[in-house]
Design a protein around this motif. Structure first.
Motif, mmCIF file in Angstrom:
data_model
loop_
_atom_site.group_PDB
_atom_site.id
_atom_site.type_symbol
_atom_site.label_atom_id
_atom_site.label_comp_id
_atom_site.label_asym_id
_atom_site.label_seq_id
_atom_site.Cartn_x
_atom_site.Cartn_y
_atom_site.Cartn_z
ATOM 1 N N UNK A 273 6.367 -0.655 -5.042
ATOM 2 C CA UNK A 273 7.708 -1.239 -4.993
ATOM 3 C C UNK A 273 7.782 -2.341 -3.940
ATOM 4 N N UNK A 274 7.107 -2.135 -2.823
ATOM 5 C CA UNK A 274 7.038 -3.182 -1.799
ATOM 6 C C UNK A 274 6.320 -4.416 -2.351
ATOM 7 N N UNK A 275 5.236 -4.178 -3.086
ATOM 8 C CA UNK A 275 4.505 -5.293 -3.695
ATOM 9 C C UNK A 275 5.409 -6.062 -4.655
ATOM 10 N N UNK A 276 6.194 -5.345 -5.450
ATOM 11 C CA UNK A 276 7.088 -5.996 -6.415
ATOM 12 C C UNK A 276 8.099 -6.888 -5.706
ATOM 13 N N UNK A 296 -1.591 -18.935 -0.320
ATOM 14 C CA UNK A 296 -2.440 -18.958 0.869
ATOM 15 C C UNK A 296 -1.707 -18.391 2.080
ATOM 16 N N UNK A 297 -0.412 -18.733 2.225
ATOM 17 C CA UNK A 297 0.362 -18.233 3.353
ATOM 18 C C UNK A 297 0.485 -16.713 3.301
ATOM 19 N N UNK A 298 0.850 -16.186 2.140
ATOM 20 C CA UNK A 298 1.042 -14.741 2.025
ATOM 21 C C UNK A 298 -0.281 -13.999 2.202
ATOM 22 N N UNK A 299 -1.370 -14.530 1.655
ATOM 23 C CA UNK A 299 -2.668 -13.880 1.839
ATOM 24 C C UNK A 299 -3.092 -13.878 3.301
ATOM 25 N N UNK A 328 1.977 -8.519 1.126
ATOM 26 C CA UNK A 328 1.466 -9.883 1.303
ATOM 27 C C UNK A 328 0.223 -10.131 0.449
ATOM 28 N N UNK A 329 -0.712 -9.191 0.458
ATOM 29 C CA UNK A 329 -2.015 -9.407 -0.157
ATOM 30 C C UNK A 329 -1.942 -9.443 -1.678
ATOM 31 N N UNK A 330 -1.051 -8.677 -2.268
ATOM 32 C CA UNK A 330 -1.008 -8.564 -3.728
ATOM 33 C C UNK A 330 0.080 -9.401 -4.380
ATOM 34 N N UNK A 331 0.960 -9.986 -3.586
ATOM 35 C CA UNK A 331 2.104 -10.690 -4.163
ATOM 36 C C UNK A 331 1.716 -11.992 -4.847
ATOM 37 N N UNK A 332 0.573 -12.555 -4.481
ATOM 38 C CA UNK A 332 0.173 -13.851 -5.042
ATOM 39 C C UNK A 332 -0.572 -13.721 -6.367
ATOM 40 N N UNK A 333 -0.885 -12.506 -6.793
ATOM 41 C CA UNK A 333 -1.679 -12.329 -8.018
ATOM 42 C C UNK A 333 -1.048 -13.009 -9.235
ATOM 43 N N UNK A 334 0.248 -12.815 -9.530
ATOM 44 C CA UNK A 334 0.786 -13.438 -10.755
ATOM 45 C C UNK A 334 0.789 -14.956 -10.723
#
Length: 438
Positions: A273-276, A296-299, A328-334
């Protein structure tokens, strides 16, 4: 299967496993890593063939999903028998079948999904899809926590088996959805579009206002055509680090922080849920900054949180770092997936999905190495090593800041030309084969 399955493997690695063994008894973390590697190696062997099949007949991709549904049902049946009997070879067999299921389902659905969305609109819908998936991932641990509240909040074998078998019985129901997919229609140029008569728009001379000089994007020797390669290389390095650590987060909280079954499942219900939430934030930030800039910023923040986890001792701060790292790490996947799909024509999406699968399979292979590190040192040492690897992946990603336009709409024209060229090539080959047969 989540944290309960990880703990079950840890239990088997302590000497409870029956049948032939690939590892010595009491190599608990190594067994957890090995099982993940088996599933990954299965994907390694079939990723390229599946990718070729996906691209071979773009209008018949849904058939592959039917095969994936069958593989999922077979995997469920084997897994239930394995959990009942504690035979480790059957666990390996179930993971092989799960690897086949995952590869068939992922490659075909991603290609169908990308083909169903117009260029220039993919990042928003890819983010929405990823958010729905993340929330769904949290439902499993939440239901497991409720079940454990009724049967007991301890790590007894029978309690773990009840939760695992109940979850495995749900999987065939999910496989039914794969039989409902249909291939999207592939547009072909109409007869009027092929004419180049006097009144056709194709014969109008371009003007400066209509066709401004395109901006030549480059980063050293790299050009926009190299975007998929840069993304895949960055993901490859990232996957090496992820496999060393991600599989062992649950065991870290269970063994070192003494989480009960309900506590670890509630944590894993909150984590997606945090990732979402962070995915939506990354999407909003990408609009003014650009997709690769936001990614890049979020990663970068995610890597920082992982370094903090290797040293923090206070449980509240440790949990905060863990949740923020995941967000932070997974939010950039989409948005990274949308960049990849915008950079590839439809006839190559199966291939690039296969390449992405190969990079993610590294995650599974390095899990075995992470288990060895955890057995020889501790979990925190593995977090530190993973942070160093993540930093390397972060650096590899940086050329995309120059190669990808800040505005998604600016990339849509290139993506549309890719799809048009691939359709024209497919039509040309079809006409040629028809003429030769006449």
């Amino acid at each position: 299967m989540g944290p309960v399955f990880d703990k079950y493997l840890y239990y088997l690695g302590g000497g409870a496993a029956k049948g032939p063994q690939l590892l010595p008894h009491h190599a608990r973390n190594s067994l957890v890593g090995l099982t993940e590697s088996i599933s990954g190696l299965t994907g390694l062997f079939i990723a390229i063939p599946v990718g070729l099949l996906v691209d071979w007949h773009p209008d018949k991709r849904a058939r592959l999903l039917h095969l994936g549904g069958i593989a999922g049902v077979v995997a469920s049946a084997i897994a239930i028998v394995a959990i009942f009997t504690d035979v480790i070879v059957l666990v390996y067999a179930a993971l092989v079948a799960l690897g086949v299921f995952g590869e068939l389902a992922n490659s075909a659905t991603e290609a169908i999904f990308a083909d169903s969305i117009p260029a220039g609109e993919r990042s928003s819908l890819f983010t929405t899809k990823a958010i729905v998936q993340s929330v769904a991932y949290g439902c499993g641990p939440l239901i497991a926590a409720v079940g454990l509240w009724f049967i007991g909040d301890t790590w007894k074998p029978y309690q773990m088996k009840v939760i695992l078998i109940a979850g495995t019985l749900v999987m065939p129901l999910c496989c039914v959805v794969l039989f409902l997919f249909r291939d999207p229609p592939h547009d072909t140029p109409a007869a009027g579009d092929e004419s180049h008569g006097e009144g056709s728009e194709n014969t109008r001379p371009p003007t400066a206002s209509q066709d401004p000089a395109p901006i030549v994007r480059r980063c050293g020797p790299l050009r926009p055509k190299h975007v998929p390669w840069v993304l895949s290389l960055s993901n490859f390095v990232m996957a090496i680090g992820a496999g060393m650590t991600v599989k062992f987060f649950n065991l870290f909280f269970i063994q070192d922080e003494h989480f009960t079954p309900i506590q670890i499942n509630l944590l894993q219900a909150l984590y997606p849920c945090v990732i979402a939430i962070f995915m939506k934030g990354t999407e909003k930030m990408a609009e003014p900054l650009g997709r690769p800039q936001a990614s890049l910023i979020f990663n970068g923040f995610g890597v920082t949180c992982l370094f903090l986890m290797s040293g923090l001792q206070s449980l509240p701060w440790l949990l905060s770092a863990y949740l923020f790292r995941g967000g932070f790490q997974n939010s950039s996947y989409p948005i990274d997936r949308s960049i990849l799909m915008d950079s590839t024509p439809t006839t190559q999406r199966g291939m690039w999905n296969a390449i992405e699968s190969l990079t993610s399979i590294t995650w599974s292979g390095s899990a075995f190495f992470g288990g060895l590190l955890s057995d020889s040192h501790d979990y925190r040492y593995t977090f530190l090593m993973t942070g160093i690897v993540y930093t390397g992946a972060w650096i590899v990603y940086t050329p995309l800041l120059r190669l990808v336009p800040r505005r998604e709409k600016d990339m849509a024209a290139t993506a549309s030309s890719h799809d048009t060229s691939s359709r024209e090539l497919s039509l040309s080959l079809t006409e040629r084969s028809t003429n030769e047969g006449a």
